[in-house]
Design an enzyme around this catalytic site. Sequence first.
Site, PDB file in Angstrom:
ATOM      1  N   ASP A   9      -4.941  40.183   1.150  1.00 24.29           N
ATOM      2  CA  ASP A   9      -5.145  41.442   0.180  1.00 24.29           C
ATOM      3  C   ASP A   9      -5.459  41.046  -1.080  1.00 24.29           C
ATOM      4  O   ASP A   9      -5.777  41.743  -1.812  1.00 24.29           O
ATOM      5  CB  ASP A   9      -3.706  42.322  -0.076  1.00 24.29           C
ATOM      6  N   SER A  10      -5.652  39.796  -1.203  1.00 21.45           N
ATOM      7  CA  SER A  10      -6.617  39.511  -2.562  1.00 21.45           C
ATOM      8  C   SER A  10      -8.113  39.747  -2.466  1.00 21.45           C
ATOM      9  O   SER A  10      -8.589  39.825  -3.470  1.00 21.45           O
ATOM     10  CB  SER A  10      -6.624  37.756  -2.342  1.00 21.45           C
ATOM     11  N   ASP A  47      -3.349  40.844   6.314  1.00 22.22           N
ATOM     12  CA  ASP A  47      -2.194  40.782   5.463  1.00 22.22           C
ATOM     13  C   ASP A  47      -1.954  42.184   5.385  1.00 22.22           C
ATOM     14  O   ASP A  47      -2.693  43.197   5.162  1.00 22.22           O
ATOM     15  CB  ASP A  47      -2.997  40.514   4.144  1.00 22.22           C
ATOM     16  N   LYS A 106       0.579  39.143   8.091  1.00 31.88           N
ATOM     17  CA  LYS A 106       1.353  38.488   6.914  1.00 31.88           C
ATOM     18  C   LYS A 106       2.018  39.634   5.957  1.00 31.88           C
ATOM     19  O   LYS A 106       1.207  40.710   5.967  1.00 31.88           O
ATOM     20  CB  LYS A 106       0.368  37.633   6.360  1.00 31.88           C
ATOM     21  N   GLU A 151       4.651  40.174   2.518  1.00 30.04           N
ATOM     22  CA  GLU A 151       5.177  39.282   1.432  1.00 30.04           C
ATOM     23  C   GLU A 151       6.513  39.536   1.152  1.00 30.04           C
ATOM     24  O   GLU A 151       7.204  40.767   1.444  1.00 30.04           O
ATOM     25  CB  GLU A 151       4.539  39.677   0.078  1.00 30.04           C
ATOM     26  N   GLU A 161       3.762  30.017  -2.060  1.00 28.24           N
ATOM     27  CA  GLU A 161       2.965  30.051  -3.142  1.00 28.24           C
ATOM     28  C   GLU A 161       3.352  29.854  -4.591  1.00 28.24           C
ATOM     29  O   GLU A 161       4.425  30.199  -4.886  1.00 28.24           O
ATOM     30  CB  GLU A 161       2.264  31.451  -3.123  1.00 28.24           C
TER      31      GLU A 161
END
Length: 295
Positions: free
Chosen positions: A59-60, A98, A128, A130, A198
Site C-alpha cells: 500500500d506504499s 497488501d 499482508k 498490518e 519494520e
Amino acid sequence: MSSHPIIQAPSDPSRLPMTLPLLIEKKRLGEPIVMVTAYDYPSARAAEAAGVDLVLVGDSAATTVLGYSATTPVELDDMLVLARAVRRGLRSPLLIGDLPFGSYEVSDEQAITTAMRMIKEAGCEAVKLEGGGESSVRRARAIIGAGIPVMGHVGLTPQTATALGGWKAQGRTAGAAARIAQEAQALQDAGCFALVFEAIPSAVTEELMGLLEIPVIGIGAGPATDGQVLVFHDLLGIRDGLGARFVKRYANLQQEMNDGVGAYAQDVRARRYPGPEHSYSINPAELAELRALLG
Ligand code: KIV
C-alpha cells in the site's frame, strides 16, 4: 498509434515458483529471503529478472505511484488494478497483496471478502495486513481460516503511524519491545506464514528472532531477520528526498528520468527530434499522386 510490442525481461525458466514450504526451507537453511515491492508491469519484470523470492504489492503505492503523502487514502480498487499489472509481469516469486487501510478492520467478513478479491481478481497468492493487536490477529485468523495465507506486519505500521506517534522506530523501550514480541507471537499463533518487522532496533530484533518459527522479513530491523524487503522506488531512487534511515539506494532513477525528459523537451524545442531515422517514408510515385490529388 499503437505502442511497440513488449519485450519480456529475461527470467530463468528453471527457477521454481516460490511456495510456502520453500520459504520455510530457506529459513531452515539460513538462506536470506529477498522481498521487494512492485506496483506495475515494469517493476514486476525487474523483480522477476532479479529472481527475488517474494513480491509485495504494497500500500506504499499510495505514496510511490499515486502521489499521496500517506498510505491511508489508497483504495482497494486501486490496489487491485496495480496487483493485476504486477501479476502479468511475474512468474516465479510469490505474490502478496497488501490489504489497504479500511479494507479489513471493520469485521472478519470484510477482511475475508477483501482478501478473496486480492486472490480472485488480482491473482495474488497471499495477503499482508498490518498490526498485531487483538483485532488484527482476529482478522488474520479469519482470513487464514478461509484458506488464504497471511503475512503479518509489526513495529512501525504506516497505516496507523499517527496513533504510534509518527513515522519513527518502534520498540525502543523494554515495554514497547515486549509488546512487539507479544504481537509477533500472536500473529504466528494465528497461523501467519511470515512477518514483516519494520523500523525496530537491531538488538530488539535479535532478541525476538529466537521466539519465532516463521520467516521474518525486515525493513529497518537490522541484519538478524530471515530476509529483507525494500520499497522499489526507494532502492532505485525514484523519489525526491532521501527517505528513511534504513533505505539503501542502488540507483538514482528519478534524476535519470528528469534528465531524459529534459533532453527530449530540448530536442523538440530545437527541432532536433524527430530525425530522418525516426520517420516513415513513402514511395515517391505515391507522393506525386497524393500531390496531384490534393491539387
Ligand atoms: O506497503 C509496503 O510497501 C510495505 C513494506 C514496507 C513492507 O508494507
